[in-house]
Design a protein around this motif. Sequence first.
Motif, PDB file in Angstrom:
ATOM      1  N   ALA A   6       0.858  -1.181   0.000  1.00 10.52           N
ATOM      2  CA  ALA A   6       0.000   0.000   0.000  1.00 10.52           C
ATOM      3  C   ALA A   6       0.885   1.218   0.000  1.00 10.52           C
ATOM      4  CB  ALA A   6      -0.895   0.008   1.240  1.00 10.52           C
ATOM      5  N   LEU A   7       0.551   2.228  -0.824  1.00  4.69           N
ATOM      6  CA  LEU A   7       1.399   3.402  -0.922  1.00  4.69           C
ATOM      7  C   LEU A   7       0.620   4.601  -0.424  1.00  4.69           C
ATOM      8  CD1 LEU A   7       1.954   1.644  -3.870  1.00  4.69           C
ATOM      9  CD2 LEU A   7       3.976   3.004  -3.523  1.00  4.69           C
ATOM     10  N   THR A   8       1.082   5.196   0.667  1.00  4.67           N
ATOM     11  CA  THR A   8       0.369   6.314   1.254  1.00  4.67           C
ATOM     12  C   THR A   8       1.336   7.403   1.660  1.00  4.67           C
ATOM     13  OG1 THR A   8       0.525   5.392   3.480  1.00  4.67           O
ATOM     14  CG2 THR A   8      -1.403   4.790   2.220  1.00  4.67           C
ATOM     15  N   ARG A   9       0.806   8.640   1.844  1.00  2.00           N
ATOM     16  CA  ARG A   9       1.618   9.690   2.449  1.00  2.00           C
ATOM     17  C   ARG A   9       0.864  10.141   3.675  1.00  2.00           C
ATOM     18  NH1 ARG A   9       3.796  14.870   2.654  1.00  2.00           N
ATOM     19  NH2 ARG A   9       2.248  16.037   1.526  1.00  2.00           N
ATOM     20  N   ARG A  10       0.523  11.446   3.769  1.00  6.21           N
ATOM     21  CA  ARG A  10      -0.124  11.923   4.976  1.00  6.21           C
ATOM     22  C   ARG A  10      -1.553  11.430   5.091  1.00  6.21           C
ATOM     23  NH1 ARG A  10       1.387  17.874   3.776  1.00  6.21           N
ATOM     24  NH2 ARG A  10       1.242  16.945   1.727  1.00  6.21           N
ATOM     25  N   ILE A 114      -6.818  20.882  -5.377  1.00  8.65           N
ATOM     26  CA  ILE A 114      -5.906  20.962  -4.240  1.00  8.65           C
ATOM     27  C   ILE A 114      -4.495  20.691  -4.749  1.00  8.65           C
ATOM     28  CG2 ILE A 114      -5.221  19.938  -2.032  1.00  8.65           C
ATOM     29  CD1 ILE A 114      -8.192  19.216  -1.603  1.00  8.65           C
ATOM     30  N   SER A 115      -3.608  21.656  -4.562  1.00  9.38           N
ATOM     31  CA  SER A 115      -2.208  21.538  -4.990  1.00  9.38           C
ATOM     32  C   SER A 115      -1.325  21.519  -3.754  1.00  9.38           C
ATOM     33  CB  SER A 115      -1.839  22.715  -5.907  1.00  9.38           C
ATOM     34  OG  SER A 115      -2.566  22.681  -7.106  1.00  9.38           O
ATOM     35  N   ALA A 116      -1.346  20.418  -3.028  1.00 14.89           N
ATOM     36  CA  ALA A 116      -0.669  20.350  -1.739  1.00 14.89           C
ATOM     37  C   ALA A 116       0.066  19.044  -1.505  1.00 14.89           C
ATOM     38  CB  ALA A 116      -1.691  20.578  -0.624  1.00 14.89           C
ATOM     39  N   GLY A 117       0.255  18.228  -2.544  1.00 11.15           N
ATOM     40  CA  GLY A 117       0.951  16.960  -2.358  1.00 11.15           C
ATOM     41  C   GLY A 117       0.186  16.005  -1.462  1.00 11.15           C
ATOM     42  N   MET A 118      -1.139  15.970  -1.595  1.00 14.47           N
ATOM     43  CA  MET A 118      -1.964  15.171  -0.690  1.00 14.47           C
ATOM     44  C   MET A 118      -1.882  13.684  -1.019  1.00 14.47           C
ATOM     45  SD  MET A 118      -6.021  15.542   0.281  1.00 14.47           S
ATOM     46  CE  MET A 118      -5.777  16.886   1.451  1.00 14.47           C
ATOM     47  N   ALA A 119      -1.804  12.859   0.034  1.00 18.26           N
ATOM     48  CA  ALA A 119      -1.737  11.413  -0.126  1.00 18.26           C
ATOM     49  C   ALA A 119      -3.020  10.860  -0.720  1.00 18.26           C
ATOM     50  CB  ALA A 119      -1.482  10.749   1.215  1.00 18.26           C
ATOM     51  N   ILE A 120      -2.862   9.853  -1.551  1.00 18.95           N
ATOM     52  CA  ILE A 120      -4.003   9.171  -2.163  1.00 18.95           C
ATOM     53  C   ILE A 120      -4.399   8.015  -1.256  1.00 18.95           C
ATOM     54  CG2 ILE A 120      -4.830   7.977  -4.224  1.00 18.95           C
ATOM     55  CD1 ILE A 120      -2.514   9.400  -5.745  1.00 18.95           C
ATOM     56  N   LEU A 121      -5.510   8.174  -0.558  1.00 17.32           N
ATOM     57  CA  LEU A 121      -5.959   7.203   0.430  1.00 17.32           C
ATOM     58  C   LEU A 121      -7.423   6.831   0.172  1.00 17.32           C
ATOM     59  CD1 LEU A 121      -4.483   8.924   3.594  1.00 17.32           C
ATOM     60  CD2 LEU A 121      -3.581   6.892   2.456  1.00 17.32           C
ATOM     61  N   LYS A 292      -1.160   2.994  -9.959  1.00 20.63           N
ATOM     62  CA  LYS A 292      -2.357   3.682 -10.410  1.00 20.63           C
ATOM     63  C   LYS A 292      -3.255   4.085  -9.242  1.00 20.63           C
ATOM     64  CE  LYS A 292      -1.206   3.210 -14.704  1.00 20.63           C
ATOM     65  NZ  LYS A 292      -0.757   4.395 -15.476  1.00 20.63           N
ATOM     66  N   THR A 293      -3.912   5.206  -9.402  1.00 18.72           N
ATOM     67  CA  THR A 293      -4.794   5.732  -8.353  1.00 18.72           C
ATOM     68  C   THR A 293      -5.934   4.765  -8.057  1.00 18.72           C
ATOM     69  OG1 THR A 293      -4.249   8.044  -8.733  1.00 18.72           O
ATOM     70  CG2 THR A 293      -6.413   7.580  -7.825  1.00 18.72           C
ATOM     71  N   ALA A 294      -6.459   4.106  -9.077  1.00 16.36           N
ATOM     72  CA  ALA A 294      -7.552   3.152  -8.851  1.00 16.36           C
ATOM     73  C   ALA A 294      -7.126   2.068  -7.867  1.00 16.36           C
ATOM     74  CB  ALA A 294      -7.988   2.523 -10.172  1.00 16.36           C
ATOM     75  N   GLN A 295      -5.882   1.623  -7.999  1.00 14.25           N
ATOM     76  CA  GLN A 295      -5.334   0.627  -7.071  1.00 14.25           C
ATOM     77  C   GLN A 295      -5.247   1.178  -5.658  1.00 14.25           C
ATOM     78  OE1 GLN A 295      -1.246  -0.302  -8.012  1.00 14.25           O
ATOM     79  NE2 GLN A 295      -0.794  -0.688  -5.858  1.00 14.25           N
ATOM     80  N   LEU A 296      -4.765   2.413  -5.543  1.00 12.88           N
ATOM     81  CA  LEU A 296      -4.587   3.036  -4.221  1.00 12.88           C
ATOM     82  C   LEU A 296      -5.927   3.303  -3.544  1.00 12.88           C
ATOM     83  CD1 LEU A 296      -1.845   5.547  -5.344  1.00 12.88           C
ATOM     84  CD2 LEU A 296      -1.481   3.484  -3.991  1.00 12.88           C
ATOM     85  N   CYS A 297      -6.921   3.681  -4.337  1.00 17.30           N
ATOM     86  CA  CYS A 297      -8.230   4.012  -3.768  1.00 17.30           C
ATOM     87  C   CYS A 297      -8.966   2.768  -3.280  1.00 17.30           C
ATOM     88  CB  CYS A 297      -9.085   4.732  -4.802  1.00 17.30           C
ATOM     89  SG  CYS A 297      -8.579   6.457  -5.109  1.00 17.30           S
ATOM     90  N   SER A 298      -8.605   1.623  -3.814  1.00 17.37           N
ATOM     91  CA  SER A 298      -9.297   0.384  -3.416  1.00 17.37           C
ATOM     92  C   SER A 298      -8.483  -0.434  -2.443  1.00 17.37           C
ATOM     93  CB  SER A 298      -9.606  -0.445  -4.656  1.00 17.37           C
ATOM     94  OG  SER A 298      -8.423  -0.833  -5.331  1.00 17.37           O
ATOM     95  N   ALA A 299      -7.323   0.083  -2.035  1.00 14.31           N
ATOM     96  CA  ALA A 299      -6.434  -0.689  -1.148  1.00 14.31           C
ATOM     97  C   ALA A 299      -7.087  -0.941   0.208  1.00 14.31           C
ATOM     98  CB  ALA A 299      -5.121   0.067  -0.962  1.00 14.31           C
TER      99      ALA A 299
END
Length: 299
Positions: A6-10, A114-121, A292-299
């Motif tokens: 799983a790849l996440t930031r904040r 939003i231009s803030a480097g937000m994590a895809i969760l 891919k974002t789809a992968q991250l959103c369904s993690a």
Amino acid sequence: MPGQTALTRRHLLGLASAGALVATLGGVTACSKTEGGGDSDAELLARLKKRGYAKVAYANEAPYGYKEGGALKGEAPTLHAEVFKALGVPELRPVFSEWDGLIPGLLAGKYDVISAGMAILPERCEKAVFSEPEFISPTAMMVPAGNPKKLDDLESAKKTGITLGVMSGAAEKGYAEGAGIPAGRIRTLTKPQDGADAVKSGRIDAFVLTGISLRWLARTNEGLEVTEPFVPVVDGVKQYSPGGAVFRKGAESLRDAFNTELQKITSDRERYVDLLGAYGFTAAEMPPADLKTAQLCSA
């Protein structure tokens, strides 16, 4: 990668109070309008091109998105400016928001992206629409110069019994808890500089954030150093930290157009580093092509 990493930031733990968030979401439809316009999804990019600018939100967190000398700088605004120019929108107009208010403000129509480097969760994907990843970044710790506690990851922080600082609303609190660090040894700070100050004063032994953020912070804080980056593990899953641009639901056509131009940059090593190198981003921060974002959103 799916099912393994799983790849996440904040991690936005304090987005808003439950009641306030429900109220905000309750007033926003899938085709909610941005401030000053009621366009359908298909018309939104055309309207932005006609008016010549997009409103972007930033949280004043260097090096992701911040104001300096009246100018909006950082990884996300720099990258997004390049993308929007390619889309025929030559200007970004910044709107400041506290971190916890970024998504509620987007849903309320205060800005277009939003231009803030937000994590895809996954929990954020339920509320908003993310671009494909624009970077990845591992975690690090800010410690006193010389690293007297000899810390190198969260496991070492647990073993030494130190007091750890994390930023409010950030993923690192979950990482610390996942490593088994007791809640009583985790302190929450409002801003990155608060974390640096707490380490300097001895109120905490280490401050945990992304390596990029901490390296940037260390430039203006003598007597502190940043450990080598490491990859936190939560429930046996590595956390690699991807971030992206965020759009309101109902702006998928704009997001898709954005992704087309973004991919041209994130697949070009030289261009990516030329654009973002001044903010500490290297080829190591380029997102893998198969992430891919789809992968991250369904993690």
